[in-house]
Enzyme design. Structure first.
Site, PDB file in Angstrom:
ATOM      1  N   CYS A  42      34.625  49.233  37.815  1.00  0.00           N
ATOM      2  CA  CYS A  42      35.784  47.979  38.349  1.00  0.00           C
ATOM      3  C   CYS A  42      35.784  49.217  38.829  1.00  0.00           C
ATOM      4  O   CYS A  42      36.262  50.002  39.316  1.00  0.00           O
ATOM      5  CB  CYS A  42      36.738  48.968  36.520  1.00  0.00           C
ATOM      6  SG  CYS A  42      38.140  47.490  37.161  1.00  0.00           S
ATOM      7  N   CYS A  56      34.817  43.064  43.190  1.00  0.00           N
ATOM      8  CA  CYS A  56      35.254  42.927  42.087  1.00  0.00           C
ATOM      9  C   CYS A  56      33.416  42.632  41.266  1.00  0.00           C
ATOM     10  O   CYS A  56      32.858  41.821  41.570  1.00  0.00           O
ATOM     11  CB  CYS A  56      35.848  41.581  41.660  1.00  0.00           C
ATOM     12  SG  CYS A  56      36.249  41.349  40.038  1.00  0.00           S
TER      13      CYS A  56
END
Length: 276
Positions: free
Chosen positions: A72, A186
């Site tokens: 993440c 991302c």
């Protein structure tokens, strides 16, 4: 088999898990989504620094990984040092692939597609200053694409406006016409790789961090070659995650767990996706 725990706020980390599984190493893979707190981009830095290390420390006690992958970008840019301080095993984070993008571009113009939080972070500015000081970086932050990736994994249709907005935000701004490499910052976004490429006005190189993380994991663990094995997937809100269990089934997961709330974070098995 060496055991890897892949962690994300949602299902975006599956793009990293897929890269590790495809690397040709005999690894046992666990996955954890802190989906009760999704999206991390709306949480404060202090909240994430308090929660993520505590959650991963507790899960590491229960599931005994040999390495933890923080798949993440938001958690990595905010809490990676705190996670490493809290855990005894190696921790691999994910960073926006600015460095390889700068090496690949021929026009000198790079696109950076990330969440709004990652686009704004000083960490991202530092990466650009360090690895692409002589490049032009066109940034666009999209929370809608995160939602679209989640919807895709649930087998639901998603609003194509998210794609068109991202393309306009990159190619439709000053300098955007010269973009030849786009860094996906991302882990959700590689799950939309085909859709993003189809929406782009022309062909460009799309870069993500999955393969680099897979190589790092194999190096850290001195992993043997062989076939990976999926072990279990845990969620901080298992009820909300039921709609994506099919994506985990398709990857070979058969055992699922509900992870309790802070500060205990106990992982309780919920059998399999069919009975969950």
């Amino acid at each position: 088999m060496k055991r890897v725990l892949v962690f994300d706020s949602g299902v975006g980390g599956l793009s990293v898990l897929d890269a590790i599984a495809a690397s040709g190493h005999a690894l046992e893979l666990d996955y954890v989504a802190d989906n009760a707190w999704l999206p991390y981009g709306l949480k404060s830095d202090a909240e994430l620094r308090g929660r993520v290390p505590a959650l991963l420390a507790r899960l590491s006690e229960q599931w005994a990984p040999d390495v933890v992958v923080v798949a993440c970008n938001t958690a990595s840019t905010i809490a990676l040092d705190a996670v490493r301080a809290a855990l005894a095993m190696p921790v691999v984070g994910v960073v926006p692939p600015i460095k390889p993008a700068a090496a690949l571009t021929r026009t000198g113009v790079i696109g950076l597609l990330a969440t709004p939080a990652t686009v704004r972070r000083a960490y991202t500015n530092d990466l650009i200053q360090q690895f692409a000081p002589d490049k032009r970086v066109v940034r666009f932050g999209s929370a809608a694409l995160v939602q679209a990736a989640e919807q895709k994994l649930r087998g639901e249709p998603f609003d194509p406006v998210a794609l068109s907005e991202a393309m306009e935000g990159l190619f439709g701004v000053p300098g955007g016409a010269d973009i030849d490499v786009i860094a996906l910052a991302c882990t959700h976004f590689p799950l939309l790789a085909q859709e993003l490429a189809a929406a782009a006005p022309r062909a460009v190189v799309w870069l993500d961090s999955g393969e680099a993380i897979a190589r790092r994991v194999a190096h850290v663990l001195i992993a043997e070659h062989g076939d990976p094995r999926m072990r279990r997937a845990g969620f901080t809100d298992a009820n909300a995650a039921k709609s994506v269990f099919g994506a985990f089934d398709a990857r070979g997961f058969a055992t699922f767990a509900q992870i309790g709330g802070a500060p205990v974070f106990d992982a309780a098995p919920i059998a399999d996706s069919a009975s969950a």
